[in-house]
Design a protein around this motif. Structure first.
Motif: not given
Length: 266
Positions: A144-153
């Motif tokens: 399993r892979v847990y994570g987060g991200a942000e939109d830097i477009t």
């Protein structure tokens, strides 16, 4: 990005204690633990669903396939993903040129490493979006892979526009018939055009990071720029008569501040 919380402490004494659920006091303890777990689940769900950041839970197969188990509402809206359609391969959202890069990230995760990086995703109505992400392997064999991200477009587009603006400015500097330079507020050359370099029979690259008076003909200009950068005016001018190669020149220097007063064009 999902914050990292400390491990919660359950209400019983410790993992070494075993419960005999036939006893009333142990049944009460078990009920309290169930209620505690429900409260913890509700708290984490609220954090994940209310945050404007992007959060995800993926399953990694031994064959190197990543499937979506869960995404929070913010990421669901970005990808226009419908979770009721079941599991979905992550690659269907990735920009084609980034799929090989994602395979490298997955190998690192399978090795038990926490990774962060940049990927582009394709969205139906908003086109290509640039994401910075963080991911953590969890469980046996990092399945399993847990994570987060942000939109830097928006940041990447602004970065590209700034780069294009600088390229246009450099082209303008090269094409102007007069002498043009870009200087910093610590009185060093950042860039000069060929016409200015030719005044001193030098190559333009020789001026970069050199002090204004490195050739011994700019003391008046240096004093003028010290006052210019210290003042409030965004534009000023001075007439100079330097001696260059034993010949006196008569110049009018016009200075324009930019980049919040950290640089100027002459």
């Amino acid at each position: 990005m999902l914050a990292e919380y400390p491990e919660p402490t359950p209400p019983h004494a410790g993992p070494s204690q075993r419960l005999d659920i036939g006893r009333p006091d142990d049944l009460d303890t078990l009920r309290r633990e169930v209620e505690w777990l429900r409260a913890e689940r509700a708290r984490y769900r609220a954090v994940a669903e209310l945050t404007p950041g992007l959060a995800f839970d993926l399953r990694a197969s031994a064959a190197g396939r990543l499937t979506i188990q869960w995404v929070n509402p913010a990421l669901q809206r970005l990808l226009e993903f419908e979770p009721d359609r079941g599991q979905s391969d992550v690659c269907r959202f990735l920009f084609a040129e980034d799929q090989q890069k994602s395979a490298g990230y997955l190998r690192a995760l399978r090795a038990g490493k926490r990774v962060e990086g940049l990927l582009r995703v394709i969205t139906p109505s908003r086109g290509v979006r640039h994401l910075r992400f963080w991911a953590q392997p969890v469980g046996h064999a990092a399945e399993r892979v847990y994570g987060g991200a942000e939109d830097i477009t928006a940041y990447r587009h602004a970065e590209a526009e700034l780069r294009h603006t600088k390229e246009r400015l450099r082209a303008l500097m090269r094409g102007l018939p007069g002498t043009v330079s870009r200087v910093s507020n610590d009185l060093r050359y950042l860039e000069v055009n060929e016409q200015l370099a030719a005044f001193f029979d030098r190559d333009p690259a020789e001026f970069v990071n050199q002090p204004i008076d490195f050739l011994g003909a700019g003391r008046e200009l240096q004093h003028f720029l010290e006052q210019f950068f210290a003042g409030e005016a965004t534009q000023d001018a001075i007439e100079l008569s330097p001696t260059i190669h034993s010949q006196q020149r008569h110049l009018k220097e016009v200075a324009h501040k930019h980049d919040a007063g950290t640089e100027a064009h002459l």
